[in-house]
Write a protein that holds these residues in place. Structure first.
Motif, PDB file in Angstrom:
ATOM      1  N   ILE A  72       0.854  -1.268   0.030  1.00 27.22           N
ATOM      2  CA  ILE A  72      -0.097  -0.132   0.136  1.00 27.22           C
ATOM      3  C   ILE A  72       0.780   1.014   0.081  1.00 27.22           C
ATOM      4  O   ILE A  72       1.726   1.258   0.946  1.00 27.22           O
ATOM      5  N   LYS A  73       0.569   2.210  -0.808  1.00 25.27           N
ATOM      6  CA  LYS A  73       1.431   3.356  -0.996  1.00 25.27           C
ATOM      7  C   LYS A  73       0.326   4.401  -0.546  1.00 25.27           C
ATOM      8  O   LYS A  73      -0.544   4.613  -1.038  1.00 25.27           O
ATOM      9  N   GLU A  74       0.779   5.072   0.590  1.00 26.65           N
ATOM     10  CA  GLU A  74      -0.108   6.058   1.111  1.00 26.65           C
ATOM     11  C   GLU A  74       0.654   7.157   1.511  1.00 26.65           C
ATOM     12  O   GLU A  74       1.809   7.374   2.100  1.00 26.65           O
ATOM     13  N   ASN A  75       0.225   8.303   0.716  1.00 29.55           N
ATOM     14  CA  ASN A  75       0.996   9.750   1.101  1.00 29.55           C
ATOM     15  C   ASN A  75       0.361  10.515   2.369  1.00 29.55           C
ATOM     16  O   ASN A  75       0.080  11.381   2.524  1.00 29.55           O
ATOM     17  N   GLY A  76       0.814   9.616   3.542  1.00 27.73           N
ATOM     18  CA  GLY A  76       0.553  10.064   4.746  1.00 27.73           C
ATOM     19  C   GLY A  76      -0.858   9.641   5.205  1.00 27.73           C
ATOM     20  O   GLY A  76      -1.724   9.174   4.468  1.00 27.73           O
ATOM     21  N   ARG A  77      -0.893   9.203   6.690  1.00 27.16           N
ATOM     22  CA  ARG A  77      -2.036   8.650   7.244  1.00 27.16           C
ATOM     23  C   ARG A  77      -3.352   9.338   6.756  1.00 27.16           C
ATOM     24  O   ARG A  77      -3.723  10.589   6.867  1.00 27.16           O
ATOM     25  N   VAL A 589      10.146   4.601  12.789  1.00 25.05           N
ATOM     26  CA  VAL A 589      10.002   5.722  11.863  1.00 25.05           C
ATOM     27  C   VAL A 589       9.959   4.881  10.224  1.00 25.05           C
ATOM     28  O   VAL A 589      10.672   4.465   9.909  1.00 25.05           O
ATOM     29  N   TYR A 590       8.658   5.017   9.688  1.00 29.99           N
ATOM     30  CA  TYR A 590       8.607   4.294   8.271  1.00 29.99           C
ATOM     31  C   TYR A 590       7.744   5.404   7.188  1.00 29.99           C
ATOM     32  O   TYR A 590       6.875   5.968   7.804  1.00 29.99           O
ATOM     33  N   GLU A 591       7.937   4.857   6.343  1.00 30.33           N
ATOM     34  CA  GLU A 591       7.075   5.655   5.188  1.00 30.33           C
ATOM     35  C   GLU A 591       6.886   4.578   4.101  1.00 30.33           C
ATOM     36  O   GLU A 591       7.477   3.804   3.972  1.00 30.33           O
ATOM     37  N   TYR A 596       6.639  11.163   3.230  1.00 28.10           N
ATOM     38  CA  TYR A 596       5.363  10.983   3.632  1.00 28.10           C
ATOM     39  C   TYR A 596       5.441  10.181   4.829  1.00 28.10           C
ATOM     40  O   TYR A 596       4.547   8.678   4.639  1.00 28.10           O
ATOM     41  N   PRO A 597       6.256  10.226   5.838  1.00 23.38           N
ATOM     42  CA  PRO A 597       6.092   9.320   7.198  1.00 23.38           C
ATOM     43  C   PRO A 597       4.807   8.938   7.687  1.00 23.38           C
ATOM     44  O   PRO A 597       3.944   9.794   7.763  1.00 23.38           O
ATOM     45  N   LEU A 598       4.527   7.788   8.152  1.00 22.14           N
ATOM     46  CA  LEU A 598       3.169   7.442   8.796  1.00 22.14           C
ATOM     47  C   LEU A 598       3.460   7.624  10.456  1.00 22.14           C
ATOM     48  O   LEU A 598       4.713   7.507  10.813  1.00 22.14           O
ATOM     49  N   PRO A 599       2.460   7.705  11.183  1.00 20.82           N
ATOM     50  CA  PRO A 599       2.552   7.772  12.678  1.00 20.82           C
ATOM     51  C   PRO A 599       3.637   6.840  13.316  1.00 20.82           C
ATOM     52  O   PRO A 599       3.693   5.665  13.106  1.00 20.82           O
TER      53      PRO A 599
END
Length: 611
Positions: A72-77, A589-591, A596-599
């Motif tokens: 899944i490619k997500e541009n931030g949560r 810490v991941y993206e 666009y890192p996720l929480p």
């Protein structure tokens, strides 16, 4: 003329349904996607229940990330999000709502975070091609959002409320009633999040990241005769996503989407034949706001009218023929300053599948399909599956297919850049699923191969704008594997384990480089343990090296990471459940998309009442 013939096929095959076969009692559960039970005879599916979905209640992206093989490619949560099956792109994934393909006619794909999460009775994930049954885009795989209706169940209700980090609130209410002839179910969900998380290590603040959405589902079924059912299912969805800004006083932008889907079905079910006649209407609206609290900058409306007939007949007990006819009219309208001109097209298809059940342990299925798309030449599609259970501990399943995706409205009509001369993308693929069962453990190993021709890409032109072209050929191959175990002990203890590993090599044959945002390795695991009223779950995901550029640059690559979630819940008096979850326990810490890192670590508390 060809489209008219296809439309006639839909109508005539439904009339044939009135004259064949002997009666039998209708099942107590009515499933809107009647093809799924046939698909399961020949393909492995990953089925997620509402309880599974609740583990990752932020959005559908989280569910698929931790509980499937999909990347899944997500541009931030909560922002724009897209899937990648077996090294393919988002346009090669079909989203299917109750048997109807709901990919956007504008983009040819689905934005996962603008698809409702709650209100389904099952979410099923199928890897591999499926265009013969589920149409354009079903190349890498398909994601099925299914509802069902039960009879003779009386009244049931459920209310769930969740409070989570970053000002997140989820509320879901579901109620149903049924007797021996009538069934009704309705559900509603409201989710909102300030979504203002920070990742100091990346100097990242998710400013203006607020999102909220509302979903309402309603369905009903009535037995008009012993072997006939009329049913209806509708979904209303409204959502807003705010896009992240770099500075506190920066210009805030947002995106709003409204979706309406409605499906009516007349089903006949007898011992020798069944028939399902469906009429559906789907509408997708969106508006982009380039300036906060100002009129929308651009937008669009997409309307689809769909008629589909699925006729299934047993010539002899071991030989089954299935004919599927479908006709669609797709309409699109650009709004505001949108560069998409108004467009429409007629799409028809005729498919035939032959299933032979040689023995209880050996079965075959062969299918062909011809699409008739206005102004577009479409190839003949095919599929073949064979499944053999050799003994109690080993079975093997071979799948071969040719699949396709026709150009989206943006690909054809965007000004400037649309290209009316585009050809459909086609793929040839094969996979071999082998399943071993020993001491309660099940191990599944599936090597696969996919070759895609005429892939559509948007490239820069000498005139200064980007345009759509049929360009590269892509080859994808790899291995999907899954280990599962489920057991109950002394009626008080139960444990369930599912762990999967995926190796994916997806190469542009011209450059011989790995495609962007296709990780070489992905590992995920989920374990559930229950002791009487107490339930505990844990899930982990490892994502391998992922290139973000077309030249395999390690400088800009996303390096491997591991994320773990866990939760605990307790049920009192069989009706009241209180739960607590911790996401990203390891504070990783991941993206999934560069920049666009996720929480990091976050928490939630939820309560459920069954009534």
């Amino acid at each position: 003329m060809i489209l008219k013939k296809t439309f006639i096929l839909v109508s005539v095959s439904s009339c044939f349904a009135l004259y064949f076969g002997q009666e039998k009692t209708i099942d107590t559960v009515y499933v809107f996607d009647n093809q799924m039970k046939k698909v399961k005879l020949f393909h492995s599916l990953n089925t997620l229940s509402p309880a599974d979905i609740q583990k990752n209640s932020s959005n559908l992206s989280e569910v698929l990330r931790f509980q499937s093989s999909v990347y899944i490619k997500e541009n931030g949560r909560g922002a724009v999000s897209s899937p990648s099956f077996r090294g393919t792109t988002a346009q090669h994934t079909a989203f299917v709502w109750n048997g109807i393909n709901i990919n956007s006619q504008f983009l040819g794909q689905g934005d996962i975070n603008n698809i409702a999460l709650f209100g389904y009775d099952q979410v099923e994930i199928k890897a591999g091609g499926g265009s013969v049954i589920y149409g354009s885009g079903a190349i890498g795989g398909s994601i099925h959002l299914n509802n069902d209706l039960s009879f003779n169940q009386g009244f049931k209700g459920l209310f769930n409320s969740e409070v989570a980090s970053f000002g997140t609130y989820n509320n879901f209410l579901k109620a149903s009633y049924s007797n021996d002839k009538f069934s009704f179910k309705a559900s509603g969900n409201y989710s909102i999040s300030e979504n203002d998380y920070e990742v100091p290590e990346k100097k990242y603040i998710n400013r203006n990241g607020k999102f909220y959405n509302t979903t309402f589902n309603i369905g009903a079924a009535y037995k008009i005769a012993k072997n006939q059912t009329i049913s209806w299912q509708s979904q209303f969805y409204d959502a807003t996503q705010n896009y992240r800004i770099l500075e506190e006083n920066g210009n805030r932008t947002s995106y709003e989407a409204q979706t309406f889907r409605s499906l009516v079905s007349w089903d006949i079910d007898k011992s020798k034949f069944s028939n399902s006649l469906k009429a559906a209407y789907t509408e997708d609206n969106f508006q982009y706001f380039g300036v906060y609290n100002a009129p929308f900058t651009s937008g669009g409306i997409n309307k689809n009218y769909i008629f589909k007939n699925d006729f299934n007949y047993f010539i002899i007990p071991k030989l089954n023929i299935n004919v599927i006819g479908e006709f669609q009219q797709n309409q699109a309208e650009g709004l505001g300053t949108s560069e998409l001109r108004d467009a429409s097209r007629n799409v028809g298809s005729a498919a035939g599948l032959l299933r032979y059940f040689a023995t209880s342990n050996l079965r075959f299925e062969a299918g062909i399909k011809q699409n008739f798309i206005e102004d577009i030449s479409s190839p003949l599609l095919y599929s073949f599956s064979g499944k053999w259970k050799a003994n109690n501990w080993y079975q093997v399943n071979l799948n071969l297919s040719k699949n396709f995706r026709f150009p989206s409205f943006n690909d054809l009509y965007w000004e400037p850049g649309g290209n009316l001369d585009l050809k459909p993308e086609t793929s040839a693929q094969a996979d071999l699923n082998q399943e071993f069962s020993v001491f309660g453990f099940k191990l599944s190993l599936t090597p696969y191969y996919i070759k895609i021709d005429n892939m559509i890409r948007w490239l820069p032109t000498a005139m200064g704008y980007w345009a759509a072209f049929n360009t590269e050929k892509v080859e994808s191959y790899g291995l999907e594997s899954q280990l599962s175990y489920e057991k109950s002990f002394n009626q008080n203890h139960s444990v369930k384990l599912i762990a999967g590993y995926v190796y994916t090599k997806s190469v542009d044959l011209e450059t011989q480089k790995q495609l962007m945002y296709v990780p070489l390795h992905k590992f995920s695991s989920n374990i559930d343990y229950q002791y009487k009223f107490l339930r505990v779950f844990a899930q982990g995901m490892f994502n391998g090296l992922t290139y973000t550029t077309s030249d395999e640059s390690r400088k800009y690559a996303i390096y491997p990471y591991f994320v773990m979630n866990a939760g605990i819940s307790a049920t009192v008096l069989k009706k009241y459940t209180l739960g607590f979850k911790v996401n990203n326990i390891t504070n990783t810490v991941y993206e999934t998309v560069e920049y666009y890192p996720l929480p990091k670590r976050n928490y939630s508390i939820n309560a459920t009442i069954n009534f």
